[in-house]
Write an enzyme that holds these catalytic residues in place. Structure first.
Site, PDB file in Angstrom:
ATOM      1  NE  ARG A  78      21.824  21.174  43.783  1.00 44.31           N
ATOM      2  CZ  ARG A  78      21.827  20.136  44.588  1.00 44.31           C
ATOM      3  NH1 ARG A  78      22.954  19.487  44.800  1.00 44.31           N
ATOM      4  NH2 ARG A  78      20.725  19.737  45.182  1.00 44.31           N
ATOM      5  CG  ASP A 144      21.429   5.127  36.930  1.00 47.10           C
ATOM      6  OD1 ASP A 144      21.376   4.672  38.081  1.00 47.10           O
ATOM      7  OD2 ASP A 144      21.321   6.347  36.671  1.00 47.10           O
ATOM      8  CG  ASP A 146      21.490   5.429  32.211  1.00 44.54           C
ATOM      9  OD1 ASP A 146      22.729   5.564  32.280  1.00 44.54           O
ATOM     10  OD2 ASP A 146      20.697   6.285  32.643  1.00 44.54           O
ATOM     11  CD  GLU A 238      15.888   6.352  40.920  1.00 44.09           C
ATOM     12  OE1 GLU A 238      15.858   6.844  42.060  1.00 44.09           O
ATOM     13  OE2 GLU A 238      16.817   6.574  40.106  1.00 44.09           O
ATOM     14  NE  ARG A 280       6.238  -2.444  58.578  1.00 43.03           N
ATOM     15  CZ  ARG A 280       4.973  -2.626  58.958  1.00 43.03           C
ATOM     16  NH1 ARG A 280       4.007  -2.569  58.054  1.00 43.03           N
ATOM     17  NH2 ARG A 280       4.673  -2.853  60.220  1.00 43.03           N
ATOM     18  CG  HIS A 286      21.937   8.331  47.924  1.00 44.79           C
ATOM     19  ND1 HIS A 286      20.655   8.711  48.228  1.00 44.79           N
ATOM     20  CD2 HIS A 286      22.348   9.132  46.918  1.00 44.79           C
ATOM     21  CE1 HIS A 286      20.301   9.713  47.451  1.00 44.79           C
ATOM     22  NE2 HIS A 286      21.311   9.991  46.652  1.00 44.79           N
TER      23      HIS A 286
HETATM   24  O1  F6P Z   1      22.447   8.367  38.084  1.00 39.47           O
HETATM   25  C1  F6P Z   1      22.819   7.813  39.292  1.00 39.47           C
HETATM   26  C2  F6P Z   1      21.764   8.009  40.339  1.00 39.47           C
HETATM   27  O2  F6P Z   1      22.190   7.330  41.491  1.00 39.47           O
HETATM   28  C3  F6P Z   1      20.356   7.596  39.912  1.00 39.47           C
HETATM   29  O3  F6P Z   1      20.170   6.195  39.974  1.00 39.47           O
HETATM   30  C4  F6P Z   1      19.522   8.404  40.870  1.00 39.47           C
HETATM   31  O4  F6P Z   1      18.232   8.671  40.355  1.00 39.47           O
HETATM   32  C5  F6P Z   1      20.289   9.673  41.030  1.00 39.47           C
HETATM   33  O5  F6P Z   1      21.634   9.384  40.682  1.00 39.47           O
HETATM   34  C6  F6P Z   1      20.230  10.236  42.419  1.00 39.47           C
HETATM   35  O6  F6P Z   1      20.923  11.419  42.492  1.00 39.47           O
HETATM   36  P1  F6P Z   1      21.177  12.195  43.862  1.00 39.47           P
HETATM   37  O7  F6P Z   1      22.525  11.773  44.351  1.00 39.47           O
HETATM   38  O8  F6P Z   1      21.145  13.619  43.472  1.00 39.47           O
HETATM   39  O9  F6P Z   1      20.105  11.825  44.835  1.00 39.47           O
END
Ligand code: F6P
Length: 362
Positions: A78, A144, A146, A238, A280, A286
């Site tokens: 943030r 990621d 990316d 995701e 399921r 995380h």
């Molecule tokens: O960019 C890293 C990442 O772990 C992404 O894969 C995921 O969408 C995002 O951060 C999640 O962030 P937060 O820790 O805010 O849930």
């Protein structure tokens, strides 16, 4: 030289390795290194921290941290100084450009340069700070994987190794119950983690953002797998989305990127109906960011940290260290954040997956 280092965005295994190498490399040159707490929060909210938000880092403090997950400095996603949620006189909060305040804070500490360790968001901020005169060297990080300008980011291999172990474990319970298991992994708008995990873990289907899926096609494929083998397993990124549909967003919040999530649960519910099998969903979330970095990620973090110090010693600014195999090189920060690295449809792992009979739902 007196340099600052911070870590921004989501944590990734290997961040402490970068800090370790930057501190030791700088110390060898007779430079001081200071760590900023929680992205740039240590500058903005110095009074909230018992140590003033900025901590002097010595070689003795970092010599045994390279193997640790997380970041000893803390981080935040943030922390954009150019869009900082700020209370308004009418009681609301608005994203405000408070970068000048940050630059003034950094200059009050007497820093000659900043090593900014982060993903696309943090590196974009670093580039904008460089445009305002700050001497910055960026270090790419993200599970990621990316970022287009580097062949690899640290954290990715650790995430894939752990996700693959989870998929290995899920095979046996899926088999025992004759279920369809859906495993959701992180990755934002890129499918690297899902693709590599799905292929390494022997999934029956892999759904990634780069290949919009048709669940009807996926279900037919899974029914055939279940008929033959008794169970099925799907790895979902995701950020995966159906053909003509949208990604699953969990939350939108002032001052940060939208939070993805929910794809696994939604897909599991729909696949249950379409296949007629008990289904399921498991969200690894995380867990993929936690734990010790695997050796490859430690080495990458150490190499990046050492290269960042060399970049400063060579007078470079507004650059990012990047893996350009077999070497670590430097790219302009502007190029580093210009493009997201998505999975090409002809990537080896995509072709391999198709060879192995893994469906993408296309
Ligand atoms: O960019 C890293 C990442 O772990 C992404 O894969 C995921 O969408 C995002 O951060 C999640 O962030 P937060 O820790 O805010 O849930």
């Amino acid at each position: 030289m007196k340099i600052a280092i911070n870590t921004g965005g989501g944590d990734a295994p290997g961040l402490n390795a970068v800090i370790c190498a930057v501190v030791q490399g700088a110390d060898r040159l007779g430079w001081e290194v200071h760590g900023i707490r929680d992205g740039y929060e240590g500058i903005y909210r110095a009074a909230d921290y018992p140590d003033g938000g900025v901590v002097r880092l010595t070689p003795a403090m970092v010599e045994r941290i390279a193997h640790l997950g997380g970041t000893i400095l803390g981080t935040t996603n943030r922390g954009n100084p150019f869009a900082r949620p700020t209370p308004q006189p009418d009681g609301t909060r608005r994203e405000t450009d408070r970068s000048d305040e940050l630059l003034a804070g950094l200059s009050a500490h007497g820093f000659d340069a900043l090593v900014a360790v982060g993903g696309d968001g943090s590196l974009g901020i670093a580039h904008r700070l460089a445009a305002k005169g700050l001497r910055v060297v960026g270090v790419p990080k993200t599970i990621d994987n990316d970022l287009d300008a580097t062949a690899l980011t640290f954290g990715f291999q650790t995430a894939v190794a752990f996700a693959t172990e989870c998929v290995d474990r899920l095979h046996s319970t899926a088999q025992a119950h004759g279920r369809v298991m859906v495993v959701e992994v992180m990755g934002r708008y890129a499918g690297w983690i899902a693709l590599n995990t799905g292929v390494a873990g022997g999934a029956d289907a892999i759904l990634v953002p780069e290949i919009p899926y048709d669940l009807g096609v996926v279900a037919e494929h899974l029914k055939e797998r279940v008929a033959r083998r008794g169970y099925a397993l799907v790895v979902v990124a995701e950020g995966a989305a159906p053909k003509g549909g949208a990604v699953s967003v969990k939350a939108r919040e002032l001052g940060r990127a939208e939070q993805l999530g929910g794809a696994g649960e939604r897909i599991a519910a729909e696949l249950g109906g379409l296949t007629g099998r008990e289904t399921r969903a498991v969200v690894l979330g995380h867990l993929l960011r936690g734990g010790s970095p695997v050796a490859v990620d430690r080495l990458l973090g150490l190499n990046f940290g050492a290269a960042a110090v060399r970049a400063l010693a060579e007078g470079k600014r507004d650059v990012m260290v990047a893996l350009d195999p077999p070497r670590v090189s430097y790219v302009p920060l502007a190029d580093a954040v210009a493009r997201t690295r998505l999975v090409p449809l002809d990537a080896d792992s995509v072709l391999t997956a198709r060879t192995l009979g893994i469906a993408f739902g296309d």
